[in-house]
Design an enzyme around this catalytic site. Structure first.
Site, PDB file in Angstrom:
ATOM      1  N   ASP A 155       0.875  -1.176   0.006  1.00  0.00           N
ATOM      2  CA  ASP A 155      -0.046  -0.036  -0.163  1.00  0.00           C
ATOM      3  C   ASP A 155       0.745   1.485   0.138  1.00  0.00           C
ATOM      4  O   ASP A 155       2.326   1.289  -0.068  1.00  0.00           O
ATOM      5  CB  ASP A 155      -1.019   0.024   1.184  1.00  0.00           C
ATOM      6  CG  ASP A 155      -2.138   0.617   0.788  1.00  0.00           C
ATOM      7  OD1 ASP A 155      -2.527   1.249   0.071  1.00  0.00           O
ATOM      8  OD2 ASP A 155      -3.409   0.159   1.595  1.00  0.00           O
ATOM      9  N   ASP A 222      -9.834   2.834  -3.987  1.00  0.00           N
ATOM     10  CA  ASP A 222     -10.599   1.819  -3.640  1.00  0.00           C
ATOM     11  C   ASP A 222     -11.944   1.709  -4.315  1.00  0.00           C
ATOM     12  O   ASP A 222     -12.807   2.710  -4.207  1.00  0.00           O
ATOM     13  CB  ASP A 222     -10.762   1.903  -2.092  1.00  0.00           C
ATOM     14  CG  ASP A 222      -9.243   1.679  -1.348  1.00  0.00           C
ATOM     15  OD1 ASP A 222      -8.385   1.448  -1.955  1.00  0.00           O
ATOM     16  OD2 ASP A 222      -9.474   1.536  -0.248  1.00  0.00           O
TER      17      ASP A 222
END
Length: 664
Positions: A155, A222
């Site tokens: 991430d 996302d």
């Protein structure tokens, strides 16, 4: 100024083909990876029981045999402080047996063990601080190897030092690339090959650099548990589809199928599009735990062997956007499959079920020996020019086409009906109304006698002379056709005819520089090789700030007609900060013809360079979509480009305009 410019050599949607240079081709991801991840259902609150239960369910439900093998524990597994030797460790309360034991359990099931980490000083905000891998890449890679990890999702939170390490920074001062390079190098130095999943949310257009470092890259922010996120994600995928290939896969994010968020048709659309765009297929639902078990309907979708086969097809090419009908609320994607097959998806964005028609020429085909309607479970034979099926609200018509012929070719055997010397072809398609369509009549054997053919179409009749020669294999002329797929052509001939071929119309290109501006609309010049094919563009278009031009059209009737145009435009309005709400990665463009009602086209992203550091910040990359506009008259036509959208509050301006091509 009127320029006669031939169309560029383009992929569907008008983008030049990406040159695939996968330098991380180590056999780990020859096909898009498939698996299960904790995040979408359990957020950053996983535990050992959850992971074990769902991993076992992959096997028990038969999903492992279908290819779902990676089991990844996402955020929430580690703690804030490292061990005394600097190593990462797991949260002993949540994972009392430890991560090595968890990996062993997963491996014993015949599955693969995945973990999550972050390229910053901490993992993304979970309410509890957890250590990131920044400046610990080599040590963490070695730790993962000691646990026999098979994949790493990496991430991008708390990573920008110059701005004080915020949780998320959508405009960092330096590219995230270096941090991903450090971890990629650290993993490469280990003895075990690891699937490396780059998750920097589509910043800095990672499609240009991520394939050299990892096997997958997230194309955007996302996915969220809302239907609107499907449209937003697909709009961001459009300029990236040509980057998919062996060992490098654009990641549209994890699946929401099974999370009781979408209707069954919506889940079918979601799963179908992720599959044919060659995204990793990562289940984000609870398959089985103490409280939840996936529904049979969702399990059936995730288990559909045809859709999985599209994703895992050996050709490895993504589908791409071919046409979009904004006001009619549907669009068409298609792509090649192995063995000469084609996959097509027609998405019904409307809130109601309806019959929709796919015109095969919109995906480059004229006929198909077989059409398999995947979600209907029906197969049709000898389909000519168009295919109609009912599509549920927010559903998808997902088709596999085999034994196909290219658009514009009509064989006598398939399309013709012979009565004496008269041969009638039906289902003739034209995307525009014109008397200038080119027709070639191909004889079964060379015509040795002079004479003429009597040809009648839906819009008139004419005589076509056979050229004076020893033999003629074909003759070519023009013919009138109307927009649509219902044209018929009848030919009277004593010579046996093999087929007819309808060639693409010639076109005239009207560059933005030939348009007159109003309001705040403004010209901008782009660097060489950008804003193609003109080299400049018009921006700041809205309802009152427009670009207008007089365009010549040829219409052979007293009434107005439908004509097909292609619009070159630019949009790099990337929804990052707004992706949780209204952000759609799209902009509107309206085309008003002769004072009529404006026709709206909501265009996807076109940027194929970094919005942070690339040329024009991604606002110089043009693309193309076609649209049919009604109301053309013979002679001068007034065309106005703007963004005349009532009540639209999600964007200030329309897409930038480069030019348009009229097929006349």
């Amino acid at each position: 100024m009127l320029l006669n410019i031939l169309p560029l050599a383009m992929l569907p949607f008008g983008i030049n083909a990406a040159i695939l240079k996968s330098r991380l081709d180590n056999g780990v991801a020859d096909k898009p990876p498939m698996g299960w991840n904790t995040y979408n259902h359990y957020s950053c609150s996983p535990n050992e029981t959850i992971v074990r239960s769902n991993a076992k369910a992959l096997v028990d439900l038969g999903l492992e045999k279908l290819g779902y093998r990676y089991v990844t524990t996402d955020c929430g597994w580690t703690v804030a402080d490292r061990l005394a030797n600097g190593s990462l460790t797991w949260n002993e309360t949540l994972f009392p047996s430890g991560f090595p034991a968890l990996g062993e359990y997963i491996h014993d099931l015949g599955l693969l063990f995945g973990v999550y980490e972050d390229a910053g000083i901490k993992t993304c905000n979970t309410g509890i601080d957890q250590a990131g891998s920044l400046d610990h890449e080599k040590q963490d890679a070695a730790t993962f190897m000691s646990w026999n990890v098979d994949s790493l999702k990496y991430d991008n939170c708390y990573s920008d030092e110059t701005t004080g390490y915020p949780n998320t920074n959508y405009a960092p001062t330096v590219s995230p690339r270096l941090r991903y390079t450090n971890m990629s190098d650290a993993l490469a130095a280990q003895s075990r090959k690891v699937l490396f999943q780059i998750c920097e949310w589509g910043l800095d257009f990672p499609a240009l650099w991520a394939p050299s470092l990892g096997h997958t890259w997230r194309i955007g922010n996302d996915i969220i548990p809302a239907w609107r996120s499907i449209f937003r994600t697909l709009n961001q995928a459009v300029p990236q589809t040509s980057f998919a290939g062996r060992g490098q896969w654009p990641d549209l994010d994890m699946l929401e199928v099974g999370n009781s968020i979408f209707t069954t048709p919506e889940e079918q659309t979601h799963f179908s599009m992720w599959a044919i765009l060659k995204s990793p297929l990562v289940i984000g639902a609870a398959l089985k735990d103490d409280l939840t078990e996936i529904s049979e309907a969702s399990l059936s979708i995730l288990s559909n062997k045809d859709v999985i086969a599209f994703n895992q097809d050996s050709l490895g090419q993504s589908a791409s956007l071919r046409r979009r009908w904004t006001e009619q609320e549907y669009e068409v994607w298609s792509g090649p499959l192995s063995e000469g097959r084609t996959v097509v998806a027609l998405i019904n964005w409307a809130d109601e079920a309806r019959n929709l028609t796919l015109n095969l020429p919109d995906v480059g085909l004229q006929s198909a020996g077989t059409v398999k309607n995947i979600w209907k479970g029906k197969t049709s034979s000898n389909v000519k020019t168009s295919y109609t099926s009912s599509v549920e609200a927010h559903g998808v018509m997902l088709l596999e086409l085999g034994d196909t012929n290219q658009a514009g070719v009509y064989s006598s055997k398939k399309f013709g009906v012979q009565k004496g010397n008269e041969l009638t072809f039906d289902s003739i398609y034209a995307n525009t109304t014109s008397a200038n369509h080119s027709i070639s009549i191909v004889f079964s054997k060379a015509a040795t006698a002079t004479g003429s053919l009597q040809v009648q179409s839906s819009s008139g009749s004419k005589s076509i002379k056979i050229p004076v020669a020893e033999s003629a294999e074909s003759v070519t002329s023009t013919i009138s056709l109307v927009s649509g797929s219902s044209n018929k052509i009848t030919i009277q001939s004593t010579v046996s005819i093999d087929s007819i071929r309808i060639e693409a119309l010639s076109s005239f290109y009207y560059p933005c520089t030939s348009f007159t501006l109003s309001g705040s609309a403004a010209f901008a010049t782009c660097d060489n090789g950008f804003c193609l094919p003109v080299g400049s563009k018009i921006g700041y278009l809205d309802a009152k700030s427009t670009a207008s031009a007089t365009i010549q059209a040829t219409v052979s009737t007293a009434s107005t007609v439908l004509k097909y145009i292609e619009v070159d435009f630019i949009n790099n309005d990337i929804a990052l900060a707004t992706s949780w709400g209204f952000g759609s990665n799209s902009r509107n463009m309206t085309i008003t013809l002769n004072g009529g009602d404006p026709v709206r086209l909501e265009v996807p992203l076109t940027g194929r360079h970094s919005e942070l550091f690339g040329p024009g910040l991604g606002w110089w990359d043009s693309s193309t979509l076609g649209i049919v506009i009604d109301g053309w008259k013979d002679g001068n036509n007034a065309v106005v480009i703007g963004s005349e959208v009532a009540g639209d509050v999600s964007q200030s301006y329309g897409a930038d305009f480069v030019g348009l091509r009229l097929y006349n």
